[in-house]
Structures are given as structure tokens and as C-alpha cells.
Design a protein around this motif. Structure first.
Motif, short mmCIF file in Angstrom:
data_model
loop_
_atom_site.label_atom_id
_atom_site.label_comp_id
_atom_site.label_asym_id
_atom_site.label_seq_id
_atom_site.Cartn_x
_atom_site.Cartn_y
_atom_site.Cartn_z
N GLU A 114 0.71 -1.23 0.02
CA GLU A 114 0.05 -0.17 0.09
C GLU A 114 0.80 1.30 -0.15
OE1 GLU A 114 -3.46 0.43 -0.29
OE2 GLU A 114 -3.29 -1.66 -0.72
N ALA A 115 1.97 1.26 0.39
CA ALA A 115 2.88 2.20 0.53
C ALA A 115 3.44 2.70 -0.55
CB ALA A 115 3.86 2.14 1.67
N VAL A 116 3.63 1.69 -1.38
CA VAL A 116 4.16 1.75 -2.76
C VAL A 116 3.26 2.43 -3.56
CG1 VAL A 116 4.98 0.39 -4.74
CG2 VAL A 116 5.76 -0.22 -2.68
N VAL A 117 2.11 1.83 -3.51
CA VAL A 117 0.90 2.67 -4.26
C VAL A 117 0.85 3.95 -3.99
CG1 VAL A 117 -1.90 2.57 -4.72
CG2 VAL A 117 -0.54 0.41 -4.36
N ASP A 118 0.86 4.40 -2.67
CA ASP A 118 0.60 5.87 -2.25
C ASP A 118 1.95 6.66 -2.73
OD1 ASP A 118 -1.55 5.42 -0.64
OD2 ASP A 118 -0.52 5.44 1.33
N LEU A 119 3.02 6.00 -2.77
CA LEU A 119 4.14 6.75 -3.60
C LEU A 119 3.95 7.34 -4.85
CD1 LEU A 119 7.12 4.92 -1.88
CD2 LEU A 119 6.60 7.07 -1.74
N ILE A 120 2.86 6.38 -5.77
CA ILE A 120 2.78 6.54 -6.90
C ILE A 120 1.50 7.49 -7.10
CG2 ILE A 120 1.98 5.49 -9.29
CD1 ILE A 120 3.41 3.07 -8.30
N TRP A 125 5.87 12.35 -2.36
CA TRP A 125 6.94 12.83 -2.69
C TRP A 125 6.69 13.57 -4.24
CZ3 TRP A 125 9.77 11.74 -7.25
CH2 TRP A 125 9.46 10.46 -7.91
N ALA A 126 6.02 12.97 -5.21
CA ALA A 126 5.99 13.40 -6.47
C ALA A 126 4.97 14.28 -6.77
CB ALA A 126 5.68 12.29 -7.29
N SER A 127 5.25 15.63 -6.06
CA SER A 127 4.12 16.95 -6.11
C SER A 127 4.52 17.20 -7.52
CB SER A 127 4.65 17.88 -5.14
OG SER A 127 5.80 18.39 -5.16
N ALA A 171 12.79 -4.81 -5.47
CA ALA A 171 13.02 -3.61 -5.15
C ALA A 171 13.28 -2.74 -6.03
CB ALA A 171 14.01 -3.47 -3.75
N LYS A 172 14.25 -3.23 -6.92
CA LYS A 172 14.82 -2.66 -8.27
C LYS A 172 13.69 -2.40 -9.32
CE LYS A 172 18.50 -3.21 -11.68
NZ LYS A 172 19.76 -3.91 -11.98
N ALA A 173 12.97 -3.48 -9.30
CA ALA A 173 11.83 -3.31 -10.42
C ALA A 173 10.69 -2.50 -9.84
CB ALA A 173 10.92 -4.90 -10.39
N LEU A 174 10.34 -2.33 -8.54
CA LEU A 174 9.51 -1.63 -7.88
C LEU A 174 10.03 0.01 -8.07
CD1 LEU A 174 8.30 -3.48 -4.91
CD2 LEU A 174 6.76 -2.96 -6.69
N ASP A 175 11.42 0.10 -7.95
CA ASP A 175 11.81 1.39 -8.08
C ASP A 175 11.47 2.06 -9.45
OD1 ASP A 175 13.23 4.09 -7.05
OD2 ASP A 175 15.00 3.01 -8.05
N ALA A 176 11.92 1.14 -10.45
CA ALA A 176 11.67 1.75 -11.70
C ALA A 176 10.39 1.86 -12.05
CB ALA A 176 12.30 0.62 -12.78
N MET A 177 9.17 1.05 -11.56
CA MET A 177 8.16 1.14 -11.65
C MET A 177 7.53 2.57 -11.21
SD MET A 177 4.64 0.65 -10.22
CE MET A 177 5.09 -0.51 -8.89
N ILE A 178 7.82 2.62 -9.75
CA ILE A 178 7.33 3.87 -9.16
C ILE A 178 7.70 4.95 -9.88
CG2 ILE A 178 7.64 5.27 -7.06
CD1 ILE A 178 8.03 2.72 -5.75
N GLU A 179 8.90 5.19 -10.31
CA GLU A 179 9.50 6.20 -11.17
C GLU A 179 8.73 6.62 -12.51
OE1 GLU A 179 13.29 8.74 -12.13
OE2 GLU A 179 13.54 6.82 -11.37
N GLY A 180 8.58 5.51 -13.40
CA GLY A 180 7.83 5.17 -14.60
C GLY A 180 6.24 5.74 -14.38
N LEU A 181 5.80 5.15 -13.55
CA LEU A 181 4.41 5.26 -13.53
C LEU A 181 3.98 6.83 -13.16
CD1 LEU A 181 2.46 2.36 -12.14
CD2 LEU A 181 2.14 3.61 -14.27
N THR A 182 4.95 7.25 -11.90
CA THR A 182 4.83 8.68 -11.72
C THR A 182 4.98 9.66 -12.91
OG1 THR A 182 5.49 8.08 -9.37
CG2 THR A 182 5.72 10.21 -9.82
N ILE A 183 5.93 9.50 -13.55
CA ILE A 183 6.03 10.33 -14.89
C ILE A 183 4.85 10.37 -15.70
CG2 ILE A 183 7.48 10.58 -16.97
CD1 ILE A 183 9.96 9.66 -15.18
N HIS A 184 4.42 8.83 -15.86
CA HIS A 184 3.30 9.02 -16.69
C HIS A 184 1.79 9.70 -16.25
CE1 HIS A 184 4.33 5.19 -19.54
NE2 HIS A 184 5.39 5.97 -19.50
#
Length: 206
Positions: A114-120, A125-127, A171-184
């Protein structure tokens, strides 16, 4: 504070003797005490980058935003690149701390997901401002290899926070996913909702 200036005895008489010299106290101007000036300059740099981009960031604009004399810019920083590097380092440290705090609050595997979902999906952090500054950092680092170290450190901190709950490869895959989805999500007119993001996370962690 006072400065003592010698006055020759020829200008003074003391009982018929020449005292050699005398001193009179003269007040001197006190220097402005501004211990937060450097930090204010760094913060103002991020504000200027957010408004004008790296290409439009100048010593003069930053000095005006920080309300400091223009000359103090080169006193504190050798170059504009040095100033931008410190400003982007502060950005990375601030964002990494928010990222880590959210993950640290999770006490179970499900809460970590759920924390990962919140980060996205939330502005943990991604204001919009942070995303804009991140784009500028990516572009600046692409042209200035030393800045890649700032990004690499940021990435390492993000993965370390994720590894509190997930295996290193996950964790590496999640990090890339968080950043990619956030940008999208920052540009997509119809971004994935929470349920869709949670489904993506589930596929990565199970």
C-alpha cells in the motif's frame, strides 16, 4: 565593537609631558550576521529552476529570489554548476527522506504494498513541483556527467528503502515502476487509478 586610533602626542599636552600617543574609541560598522544565507541561496535556486528551468537560472535571478547581494553568490559558490549541483542534491535528499518515511511506516508486507501505491498515486513525494524539478535534473545530468552521481545516490536510497520489505531484485523493479508510473501520471490525461496501480504492484511482488 570599537576601533582604537592612535593620536600623536603633539596634538595633546599632558602636564607638559609628551605621552607619546593616546587612543580614542571610534565606532565601526557592524557586519550583517546572516548564518542562513547559503541555505537560502540553495533553496532559492530550486525556486528559480522551477520557474525558469536550468537554462534560465542565473546568479542574478537566484540572488534576487534569495534577497542577497549579487556578490555573495560567488562568495559561497565557485560556479553556477556548483550551485545547481548543491541545489539538486538537496532536492534528492528531501525527496528520498519522504520516500523512506512512507515505507518505514509500513509494518507488514501488505502495508508495504500500500505504501508503494501511495508513492505513485499520492503526493507523498511526487508533487507537481518536484516532478518539474526532477525533469530539469534529468536533463541537466545528461549534459553534466558529475551530476549523475546525485541521481545514482537518489536511486540507491530509494532501493534501500524498498529493500526493507522486498527482495533486492523486486525492490529494483518496484523503484523503476514507481518512477515510470509517476512520470506517466504527471502527463496522462487519464492516469491509472489506485486499484489499477495496486494490481500492477501485486504482479511485481508476488
Amino acid at each position: 565593537m570599537r576601533t582604537y586610533v592612535p593620536i600623536q602626542a603633539a596634538a595633546l599636552q599632558w602636564g607638559g609631558r609628551d605621552p607619546g600617543s593616546a587612543e580614542i574609541a571610534l565606532p565601526t560598522a557592524q557586519r550583517r550576521f546572516d548564518p542562513d544565507r547559503r541555505a537560502r541561496i540553495v533553496q532559492a535556486t530550486l525556486d528559480v529552476v522551477a520557474e525558469h528551468g536550468v537554462a534560465g537560472t542565473t546568479h542574478r535571478r537566484v540572488a534576487a529570489a534569495a534577497d542577497v547581494p549579487l556578490g555573495s553568490m560567488t562568495y559561497h559558490f565557485d560556479s553556477l554548476d556548483a550551485l545547481l549541483t548543491e541545489a539538486f542534491t538537496r532536492l534528492a535528499d528531501t525527496v528520498s527522506a519522504r520516500f523512506a518515511d512512507r515505507l518505514a511506516a509500513a509494518t507488514t508486507f501488505d502495508e508495504a504494498c500500500e505504501a508503494v501505491v501511495d508513492l505513485i498515486v499520492r503526493d507523498v513525494w511526487a508533487s507537481p513541483r518536484t516532478m518539474l524539478l526532477s525533469y530539469e535534473l534529468y536533463a541537466f545530468a545528461a549534459r553534466n556527467p558529475p551530476l549523475r552521481r546525485v541521481m545514482q545516490d537518489w536511486m540507491a536510497k530509494s532501493r534501500a528503502a524498498l529493500e526493507r520489505h522486498f527482495a533486492p531484485e523486486t525492490a529494483k523493479a518496484l523503484d523503476a515502476m514507481i518512477e515510470g508510473l509517476t512520470i506517466h501520471r504527471s502527463v496522462d490525461p487519464h492516469p491509472a487509478d489506485r486499484a489499477q496501480v495496486r494490481a500492477i504492484v501485486e504482479r511485481l511482488v508476488r
